[in-house]
Design a protein around this motif. Structure first.
Motif, PDB file in Angstrom:
ATOM      1  N   CYS A  41      -2.351  27.403  13.217  1.00 29.04           N
ATOM      2  CA  CYS A  41      -2.101  25.965  13.425  1.00 29.04           C
ATOM      3  C   CYS A  41      -1.047  25.897  12.426  1.00 29.04           C
ATOM      4  O   CYS A  41      -0.823  26.313  11.299  1.00 29.04           O
ATOM      5  N   LEU A  42      -0.051  24.984  12.856  1.00 31.00           N
ATOM      6  CA  LEU A  42       1.116  24.571  11.939  1.00 31.00           C
ATOM      7  C   LEU A  42       0.921  23.123  11.464  1.00 31.00           C
ATOM      8  O   LEU A  42       1.873  22.708  10.689  1.00 31.00           O
ATOM      9  N   TYR A  43      -0.066  22.379  11.345  1.00 31.06           N
ATOM     10  CA  TYR A  43      -0.456  21.318  11.040  1.00 31.06           C
ATOM     11  C   TYR A  43       0.665  20.489  11.229  1.00 31.06           C
ATOM     12  O   TYR A  43       1.229  19.668  10.148  1.00 31.06           O
ATOM     13  N   CYS A  44       0.945  20.184  12.596  1.00 36.42           N
ATOM     14  CA  CYS A  44       2.138  19.234  12.781  1.00 36.42           C
ATOM     15  C   CYS A  44       1.845  17.931  12.475  1.00 36.42           C
ATOM     16  O   CYS A  44       0.833  17.273  12.626  1.00 36.42           O
ATOM     17  N   ALA A  47       1.068  15.185  15.282  1.00 34.75           N
ATOM     18  CA  ALA A  47       0.298  16.206  16.102  1.00 34.75           C
ATOM     19  C   ALA A  47       0.358  15.904  17.635  1.00 34.75           C
ATOM     20  O   ALA A  47      -0.587  14.861  17.967  1.00 34.75           O
ATOM     21  N   PRO A  48       0.959  16.588  18.491  1.00 40.09           N
ATOM     22  CA  PRO A  48       0.718  16.006  19.941  1.00 40.09           C
ATOM     23  C   PRO A  48      -0.540  16.344  20.316  1.00 40.09           C
ATOM     24  O   PRO A  48      -1.000  15.870  21.419  1.00 40.09           O
ATOM     25  N   CYS A  49      -1.043  17.458  19.854  1.00 39.13           N
ATOM     26  CA  CYS A  49      -2.719  17.631  20.302  1.00 39.13           C
ATOM     27  C   CYS A  49      -3.685  16.479  20.061  1.00 39.13           C
ATOM     28  O   CYS A  49      -4.610  16.306  20.866  1.00 39.13           O
ATOM     29  N   PRO A  60      -5.452  18.721  13.430  1.00 37.61           N
ATOM     30  CA  PRO A  60      -4.991  19.693  12.338  1.00 37.61           C
ATOM     31  C   PRO A  60      -5.880  19.472  10.938  1.00 37.61           C
ATOM     32  O   PRO A  60      -5.713  20.449  10.558  1.00 37.61           O
ATOM     33  N   CYS A 102      -0.259  21.433  22.688  1.00 34.97           N
ATOM     34  CA  CYS A 102      -0.128  22.273  21.464  1.00 34.97           C
ATOM     35  C   CYS A 102       1.264  22.966  21.391  1.00 34.97           C
ATOM     36  O   CYS A 102       1.756  23.433  22.409  1.00 34.97           O
ATOM     37  N   VAL A 103       2.023  22.615  20.166  1.00 34.06           N
ATOM     38  CA  VAL A 103       3.481  23.326  20.177  1.00 34.06           C
ATOM     39  C   VAL A 103       3.469  24.758  20.430  1.00 34.06           C
ATOM     40  O   VAL A 103       4.484  25.232  20.486  1.00 34.06           O
ATOM     41  N   VAL A 113      -3.022  27.294  20.075  1.00 32.34           N
ATOM     42  CA  VAL A 113      -4.073  27.388  19.248  1.00 32.34           C
ATOM     43  C   VAL A 113      -5.346  26.893  19.958  1.00 32.34           C
ATOM     44  O   VAL A 113      -5.357  26.014  20.755  1.00 32.34           O
ATOM     45  N   ILE A 115      -8.235  25.192  20.162  1.00 36.84           N
ATOM     46  CA  ILE A 115      -8.720  23.970  19.642  1.00 36.84           C
ATOM     47  C   ILE A 115     -10.047  23.934  19.949  1.00 36.84           C
ATOM     48  O   ILE A 115     -10.943  23.714  19.015  1.00 36.84           O
TER      49      ILE A 115
HETATM   50 FE1  SF4 Z   1      -1.659  22.817  15.269  1.00 36.84          FE
HETATM   51 FE2  SF4 Z   1      -1.071  22.847  17.827  1.00 36.84          FE
HETATM   52 FE3  SF4 Z   1      -2.051  20.514  17.083  1.00 36.84          FE
HETATM   53 FE4  SF4 Z   1       0.259  21.649  15.966  1.00 36.84          FE
HETATM   54  S1  SF4 Z   1      -0.151  20.971  18.086  1.00 36.84           S
HETATM   55  S2  SF4 Z   1      -1.382  20.392  14.724  1.00 36.84           S
HETATM   56  S3  SF4 Z   1      -0.196  23.855  16.053  1.00 36.84           S
HETATM   57  S4  SF4 Z   1      -3.060  22.271  17.212  1.00 36.84           S
END
Ligand code: SF4
Length: 455
Positions: A41-44, A47-49, A60, A102-103, A113, A115
């Protein structure tokens, strides 16, 4: 229900073999796998997720907690947004929600990821010595919740947290709704729905009264009179009809009825087996039905849909599960006639081939027949109008057959809220129902406290 199929044989395999075929579809991650996955995980930021999660779980943050080996922290983050986070981790179509967004689900990696599996890992492995959420001081308010499915349970838990007393009225013997009665057995195995319910009820202040059907044992007008607020989470309990002759013949029934009995069965070898079967529909229930019949040992399972694969409600992931279980997906065909044998039992179905003409579905004039011992209808659910048949319930504004609500889940009747599948808002998903319940509870709480301040 399965009486309609009593004449059919039982599966050829014994109970143990069959139980093995209904074990967990997506095995859980172990600790090492969870660590590795969390580290992806990039801890965006923004976060789009999270934006793609109907219940707004801080994804994240909980993944970071897993990475730091703080499973309690991860689980509390998940459950504070979605008290049914354990079952949603198993049944959510993550491939079209958080994981699609997820990116890391990009052209180079194509590997979001995981999730859903991380969420399951956190909720399943967190150890709590007591319920992680505390009740606020008692408010003296009592709220009636109708329906103990995901929307009703989520609403009840959040209301209880705010210090209200909640009575849930439930028609069936067990609470849990779709999680208990309506999901393929291999997606939610063993008694998970009941264990999750027991955890949820630990908060206190929630009473469930079973055998209470709206429209039969209780009415909206009475609930409205005797409780400070009412939340309707009655789902869609009636199965849509095809509207063709012989629809009620022996051997044709709603897929939801079979799935309900299958989920409640302790011995799968006692269920009637349709060796050749037709499933009508295009959503997850149709796939669940077809795959389960295949796993029980049916030789020939045909899922028939009147439009194309791209228009199916079931995701690609679900369609792939069907194909992996040798379910044949037949598209561009609509039911024309139920074919009966000389004892009046289903022997097959005649279909009309379809195509699009000027954007409208039309018959091509061609027909074909499929042999079948049983036909399962999974063509959607609709409102059981008997539930809303008292003088107050009849005044509820409707949108189609669903109850109309605003963004705060308020119906047109003051003090009455509604959420989940019985309303027109959002997608018909468990996670959406949980979110409705949570938002309705917040709206009910805000309104009741406003009334207290004003008094
Ligand atoms: Fe992590 Fe993917 Fe969510 Fe970014 S989009 S926070 S990489 S799970």
């Amino acid at each position: 229900m399965i009486k309609a199929l009593d004449h059919l044989p039982r599966p050829y395999d014994d109970a143990t073999t069959l139980a093995g075929r209904f074990s967990d579809l997506a095995p859980a991650l172990n600790a090492r796998q969870a660590q590795l996955e969390a580290s992806r995980c990039l801890y965006c930021y923004d976060a789009p997720c999270v934006n793609a999660c109907p219940s707004e779980i801080d994804i994240p943050s909980f993944i970071r907690n897993i990475h730091q080996e703080n499973l309690q922290g991860a689980a509390v983050k998940i459950l504070s947004a979605n008290i049914l986070g354990g079952s949603c981790a198993r049944v959510c179509p993550t491939e079209v929600l958080c994981q699609q967004a997820c990116v890391r689900n990009n052209a180079q990696e194509c590997a979001p990821v995981l999730i859903g599996l991380l969420q399951r890992y956190a909720v399943d492995n967190a150890q709590f010595s007591e319920h992680p959420f505390q009740r606020a001081a008692a408010t003296g308010k009592r709220i009636a919740v109708v329906g103990a499915g995901p929307a009703g349970l989520s609403c009840a838990h959040r209301l209880a947290m705010h210090g209200h007393e909640v009575v849930i009225f439930e028609a069936r013997e067990k609470a849990g709704g779709l999680n208990e009665y309506g999901i393929a057995k291999y997606k939610l195995v063993e008694d998970f729905a009941q264990r999750e319910l027991a955890f949820l009820l630990q908060i206190g202040g929630i009473e469930i009264r079973h055998g209470q059907t709206l429209g039969t044992h209780l009415s909206l007008i009475d609930l409205h009179q005797h409780y400070d607020s009412v939340f309707l989470a009655i789902g869609l309990n009636a199965s849509r009809q095809l509207g063709i002759t012989h629809e009620n013949a022996t051997g044709i029934l709603a897929a939801t009825d079979y799935i309900r009995d299958l989920r409640q069965s302790d011995d799968l070898s006692q269920l009637p087996l349709a060796d050749r079967c037709i499933v009508l529909g295009a959503g997850n229930t149709a796939i669940d039905m077809a795959v389960q019949m295949a796993r029980l040992g049916a030789r020939d399972v045909n899922l028939v849909y009147r439009r194309g694969l791209d228009e199916m409600g079931a995701t690609d992931h679900e369609q792939n599960i069907a194909k992996a279980n040798q379910v044949r997906l037949l598209t561009w065909a609509q039911p024309e006639e139920v074919l009966l044998d000389n004892q009046g039992r289903v022997r097959g179905m005649r279909f009309a081939r379809t195509h699009l003409e000027n954007g409208r579905l039309q018959s091509t004039g061609e027909t074909f027949e499929l042999a079948a011992d049983a036909i399962f209808k999974a063509i959607g659910q609709c409102m059981d109008d008997a539930a809303l048949d008292d003088p107050l319930a009849r005044t509820l504004k409707r949108q189609g057959d669903r109850i109309e609500v605003d963004e705060q889940l308020r119906t047109s009747v003051p003090g009455v809220y509604a959420g989940g599948d019985c309303t027109q808002l959002g997608q018909d998903l468990t996670v959406q129902a949980v979110q409705h319940g949570k938002l309705a509870a917040e709206a009910i709480h805000a309104q009741l406290m406003l009334n207290v301040e004003a008094a």
